[in-house]
Design an enzyme around this catalytic site. Structure first.
Site, PDB file in Angstrom:
ATOM      1  N   THR A  99       0.959  -1.031   0.056  1.00  0.00           N
ATOM      2  CA  THR A  99       0.091  -0.053   0.054  1.00  0.00           C
ATOM      3  C   THR A  99       0.987   1.357  -0.098  1.00  0.00           C
ATOM      4  O   THR A  99       1.557   1.451   0.903  1.00  0.00           O
ATOM      5  CB  THR A  99      -1.018   0.097   1.377  1.00  0.00           C
ATOM      6  OG1 THR A  99      -1.410  -1.338   1.460  1.00  0.00           O
ATOM      7  CG2 THR A  99      -1.920   1.105   1.209  1.00  0.00           C
ATOM      8  N   LYS A 174      -7.886   1.579  -3.075  1.00  0.00           N
ATOM      9  CA  LYS A 174      -7.378   0.859  -1.989  1.00  0.00           C
ATOM     10  C   LYS A 174      -7.610   1.924  -0.815  1.00  0.00           C
ATOM     11  O   LYS A 174      -7.986   1.799   0.378  1.00  0.00           O
ATOM     12  CB  LYS A 174      -6.130   0.678  -2.069  1.00  0.00           C
ATOM     13  CG  LYS A 174      -5.154   0.095  -0.827  1.00  0.00           C
ATOM     14  CD  LYS A 174      -5.575  -1.160  -0.518  1.00  0.00           C
ATOM     15  CE  LYS A 174      -4.837  -1.556   0.765  1.00  0.00           C
ATOM     16  NZ  LYS A 174      -5.412  -2.492   1.870  1.00  0.00           N
ATOM     17  N   LYS A 242       0.043   4.843   8.799  1.00  0.00           N
ATOM     18  CA  LYS A 242       0.584   5.257   7.642  1.00  0.00           C
ATOM     19  C   LYS A 242      -0.619   5.128   6.513  1.00  0.00           C
ATOM     20  O   LYS A 242      -0.367   6.219   5.740  1.00  0.00           O
ATOM     21  CB  LYS A 242       1.720   4.177   7.122  1.00  0.00           C
ATOM     22  CG  LYS A 242       2.474   4.237   5.803  1.00  0.00           C
ATOM     23  CD  LYS A 242       1.720   3.234   4.665  1.00  0.00           C
ATOM     24  CE  LYS A 242       1.769   1.928   5.027  1.00  0.00           C
ATOM     25  NZ  LYS A 242       1.086   0.966   3.845  1.00  0.00           N
TER      26      LYS A 242
END
Ligand code: NAP
Length: 301
Positions: A99, A174, A242
């Site tokens: 990611t 995502k 994050k």
């Protein structure tokens, strides 16, 4: 059934190790590299070749899969003069599954273009167990020409692949999904802490929502972790933080303020400051509980 596809897997952490095993089970040759080599070594028992460098793993490989913490980690492993891209087999393809956010994916796509390597932006949904079971959902985006060739790898690691268009589309979706997850975990932590502060057994909260439209299996799973105060890591709080920051950065680019995501990032920071960064993201509950200076009510177990 053995086949002659050679795959270099960079990153054998929680997600990458399971993915590598499923590629091996599908009969592919897997060369695994991890910055901390000891974490890749158990894969040798499953038939993987453990490499000392990303370049060694990638030499002559048909596919490069990256499953590392963030865009910077991927750049560290893949960039540079002695990186793995130039030594892939002719027509080699890079499946980037970490990611990394929208800007991160754009940067990595440029890195691939500089080496004339096809780049597929393919972040995944699912956590430790789906990664081990080959049941991830792959959000694939990239050049049409490599789609068919890449599909057997996605079939090995996942139960579903969505092809979403040119590279970057996977990372955009995502982040949307991750905003949903991050919001859920933040409000679940506060709801659990609020129940306790109110003298309500959080188990009753979970019981009352179970089976109805509000009773997400996710709430049951993570809510139990909070109640038991046990946070074995499926997805670390540090990496969830994050991801929340990637959402904020992408929203800011669009001139949008995401007040809920901001609040959850602040909670993640508090939990990290208190030393819970490597625990599961559900450990954000610690931060929710510390507010207000109250002593949590004793619980019925
Ligand atoms: N876990 C989940 O539920 C989940 C679900 C979907 C997506 N993801 C995403 O998948 C990626 C991997 O997550 P994970 O849970 O597998 O994390 P993890 O277990 O913490 O593994 C992280 C990996 O990145 C490596 N790494 C970190 N910094 C590096 C650097 N500067 N250079 C080279 N390697 C570096 C680590 O190497 P060392 O072993 O040497 O530290 C390790 O191999 C992340 O982008 C995460 O957001 C995770």
């Amino acid at each position: 059934m053995p086949n002659d596809t050679i795959v270099a897997v960079l990153g054998t952490g929680i997600m990458g190790a399971g993915m590598a095993r499923n590629l091996l089970s599908a009969g592919m040759e897997v060369r695994a590299w991890n910055r901390t080599r000891e974490k890749a070594e158990p894969l040798a028992e499953d038939g993987a070749k453990v490499a000392d460098t990303p370049r060694e793993a990638a030499k002559g490989a048909d596919f490069l899969i990256t499953m590392l913490s963030d865009a910077e980690a991927v750049e560290d492993a893949v960039g540079g003069e002695d990186g793995p891209l130039p030594v892939l087999a002719e027509g080699g393809v890079w499946l980037q599954t970490s990611t990394v956010g929208v800007e991160g994916s754009d940067r990595l796509e440029e890195l691939a273009a500089g080496r004339s390597v096809a780049y597929v932006d393919a972040p995944v949904l699912g956590t430790r167990q789906p990664a081990e079971q080959g049941a991830l959902v792959v959000l694939a985006s990239g050049p049409e020409e490599v789609r068919e060739r890449s599909q057997p790898l996605f079939d090995a690691i996942g139960s579903k692949t969505l092809w979403l268009g040119p590279a970057g589309a996977g990372s955009r979706l995502k982040l949307v999904v991750n905003n949903w997850i991050v919001g859920l975990i933040g409000v679940l932590a506060e709801t659990t802490a609020f129940a306790e502060a109110s003298g309500v057994d959080p188990a009753k909260f979970l019981e009352v929502i179970e089976g109805g439209p509000l009773g997400l299996p996710y709430a049951q799973l993570k809510g139990r972790m909070m109640m038991d105060e046990e946070f074995p890591t499926s997805f670390s709080l540090r990496l969830a933080r994050k991801d929340a920051a990637l959402v904020l950065a992408a929203a800011e680019k669009k001139g949008m303020r995401m007040a809920v995501a901001e609040a959850v990032v602040a909670r993640f920071d508090e939990a990290m400051d208190a030393g819970h960064g490597e625990e599961d993201m559900a450990a954000v509950y610690h931060a929710a509980r510390q507010d207000g200076g109250y002593e949590p009510a004793p619980r019925a177990r």
